[in-house]
Design a protein around this motif. Structure first.
Motif, PDB file in Angstrom:
ATOM      1  N   PRO A   1      -0.267  -6.825  -9.570  1.00 13.02           N
ATOM      2  CA  PRO A   1       0.786  -5.855  -9.214  1.00 13.02           C
ATOM      3  C   PRO A   1       0.468  -4.417  -9.594  1.00 13.02           C
ATOM      4  N   SER A   2      -0.169  -4.207 -10.745  1.00 17.52           N
ATOM      5  CA  SER A   2      -0.449  -2.838 -11.171  1.00 17.52           C
ATOM      6  C   SER A   2      -1.440  -2.157 -10.234  1.00 17.52           C
ATOM      7  N   SER A   3      -2.406  -2.904  -9.719  1.00 18.80           N
ATOM      8  CA  SER A   3      -3.363  -2.327  -8.776  1.00 18.80           C
ATOM      9  C   SER A   3      -2.685  -1.983  -7.454  1.00 18.80           C
ATOM     10  N   ILE A   4      -1.779  -2.846  -7.004  1.00 13.25           N
ATOM     11  CA  ILE A   4      -1.045  -2.576  -5.765  1.00 13.25           C
ATOM     12  C   ILE A   4      -0.171  -1.337  -5.931  1.00 13.25           C
ATOM     13  N   GLU A   5       0.537  -1.274  -7.065  1.00 15.62           N
ATOM     14  CA  GLU A   5       1.398  -0.107  -7.332  1.00 15.62           C
ATOM     15  C   GLU A   5       0.575   1.175  -7.332  1.00 15.62           C
ATOM     16  N   GLU A   6      -0.577   1.162  -8.005  1.00 12.72           N
ATOM     17  CA  GLU A   6      -1.401   2.356  -8.109  1.00 12.72           C
ATOM     18  C   GLU A   6      -2.004   2.733  -6.753  1.00 12.72           C
ATOM     19  N   ALA A   7      -2.475   1.751  -6.008  1.00 16.69           N
ATOM     20  CA  ALA A   7      -3.076   2.025  -4.703  1.00 16.69           C
ATOM     21  C   ALA A   7      -2.063   2.674  -3.766  1.00 16.69           C
ATOM     22  N   LEU A   8      -0.838   2.186  -3.779  1.00 16.26           N
ATOM     23  CA  LEU A   8       0.169   2.719  -2.863  1.00 16.26           C
ATOM     24  C   LEU A   8       0.779   4.020  -3.381  1.00 16.26           C
ATOM     25  N   ARG A   9       0.747   4.233  -4.689  1.00 18.31           N
ATOM     26  CA  ARG A   9       1.150   5.543  -5.221  1.00 18.31           C
ATOM     27  C   ARG A   9       0.160   6.616  -4.734  1.00 18.31           C
ATOM     28  N   ARG A  10      -1.135   6.285  -4.771  1.00 11.10           N
ATOM     29  CA  ARG A  10      -2.147   7.217  -4.265  1.00 11.10           C
ATOM     30  C   ARG A  10      -1.999   7.420  -2.755  1.00 11.10           C
ATOM     31  N   THR A  11      -1.673   6.365  -2.051  1.00 13.20           N
ATOM     32  CA  THR A  11      -1.496   6.467  -0.600  1.00 13.20           C
ATOM     33  C   THR A  11      -0.318   7.368  -0.265  1.00 13.20           C
TER      34      THR A  11
END
Length: 416
Positions: free
Chosen positions: A395-405
């Motif tokens: 989940p943390s990687s998904i959150e970070e990836a989409l925050r950057r997106t």
């Protein structure tokens, strides 16, 4: 029916469907990473959950492989169609969900599901033949079809109907030269799961058209929504089914390359001696999985505890929910429906909201350059102005990836 069985910004990329591979596109995306960006690269482009520490296989699987290797009994060649005990174990495993029993003679062991795809198309190909493929689709089908000189005809998956097959289109596309139709369930790239009723309609349609169904079930049992996974082989008495699968996804071991090609065909169309002989001869020229990996399969299939599967489904459900919720917070992206299975979801890209991005390929290449985040362009699976996002990640990687997106969108948003 018997005769029916016999750096992208610097230079353009060939995006002809029959030349695209996921690994090829992702390799080009990796070349576009800014080496001066100190942030870690987050790739949500490939369905390999082993890249994230929250996903790992069972101790039983690991111990079975180690024991098989250390036994010193499986260092030689295996029969080209697979070890007898491996074929028998796969037949028993798949038979649990069928109204009839498979035998080891129905099972052929392959080097991953990709090789099973190649076998299926090689066995059905003949001069002038065509094959019906879904759109969007896992691109290996297009590539293998092109190598086998099979004409490709696409039927749409209907996004507004949870990516169900457009059966009217299937009926319109098929003719006397159609050798099969392909379904992928649970769906890659869409994350859909077909109901029993829809699969039954697919079977009846294929029966009326006198074509077999190639059922890609590499994500078999990875269903975490309202609909349970139903194997296409349940309808094997209605229409001949070639079932393709592997250990890769359910057991989280894609690198072990252990798959299967199975004739789920109780009426025996594929048991005709000359058909079986042709399949066996083709396997004589293939290289299957390592013998010791094959030897571990019976124990893996028989002794894996249900708790392992439930944990995997819980993780996938949690990560898919987070993924879709965060995507829908980004104005240029829309997740039309939450995934119900597999490990990926198709996301609609609204290019009209972006100032200097012309298509999904440019979106993905600029995103990786500026934010060190990788998604797969929808063009790679046959849908332009879409992207495929893999949610088999922590989940943390998904959150970070989409925050950057989201930050990427804000920089590129069209000024009103």
């Amino acid at each position: 029916m018997e005769n029916r069985t016999s750096n992208l910004q610097a230079a353009p990329v060939d995006t002809t469907c029959s030349t695209i591979t996921i690994k090829g596109i992702l390799s080009l995306l990796l070349q576009n990473v800014d080496e001066n960006d100190g942030r870690r690269l987050i790739s949500l482009g490939m369905g390999d959950p082993t890249a994230f520490s929250c996903f790992h296989t069972t101790h039983v699987s690991q111990e079975a492989v180690v024991d098989a290797l250390q036994s010193d009994k499986f260092n030689g060649y295996a029969p080209t169609v697979g070890l007898p005990q491996t074929r028998r174990a796969i037949a028993e495993y798949l038979s649990r969900d069928l109204p009839y029993k498979l035998t080891s003679d129905d099972v052929f062991v392959t080097s991953g599901c990709t090789q099973a795809i190649d076998v299926a198309l090689a066995m059905l190909a003949r001069p002038g033949a065509n094959i019906l493929l879904p759109k969007p689709c896992f691109p290996i089908y297009e590539l293998c079809s092109a190598f086998r000189h099979l004409e490709i005809r696409h039927f749409d998956l209907l996004q507004e109907n949870a990516w169900e097959v457009d059966l009217d289109a299937v009926e319109a596309l098929a003719d006397h030269n159609t050798v099969a139709m392909v379904i992928i369930n649970p769906g890659n790239p869409c994350g859909n799961v077909y109901s029993y009723q829809h699969l039954e309609k697919i079977a009846e349609t294929a029966k009326n058209l006198r074509i077999p169904v190639i059922a890609d079930e590499v994500y078999g049992h990875l269903a975490f929504g309202d609909k349970p996974f139903v194997p296409m082989g349940i309808f094997g008495s209605t229409v001949p089914v070639l079932t393709l699968g592997s250990l890769s996804k359910r057991w989280i071991v894609p690198g072990w390359r252990l798959g299967w090609f199975v004739t789920t065909d109780p009426c025996g169309m594929f048991r005709i001696p000359k058909v079986i002989e042709r399949i066996k001869k083709y396997f004589d020229i293939l290289g299957g999985p390592a013998t010791f990996i094959q030897a571990a399969v019976p124990r893996i299939l028989q002794q894996t505890e249900e708790a392992f599967f439930k944990k995997t489904l819980h993780l996938l459900k949690q990560s898919s929910d987070i993924c879709c919720d965060r995507i829908n917070e980004i104005p240029c992206l829309t997740c039309p429906s939450k995934p119900e299975g597999s490990m990926a979801v198709m996301v609609k890209l609204d290019l009209s909201l972006l100032e200097d991005i012309n298509d999904d390929i440019e979106f993905c290449f600029k995103l990786v350059k500026e934010e060190s985040v990788i998604f797969l362009p929808g063009t790679a699976v046959g849908l332009t102005s879409w992207i495929r996002v893999t949610f088999a990640a922590d989940p943390s990687s998904i959150e970070e990836a989409l925050r950057r997106t989201k930050s990427f969108y804000q920089r590129h948003a069209r000024k009103l």
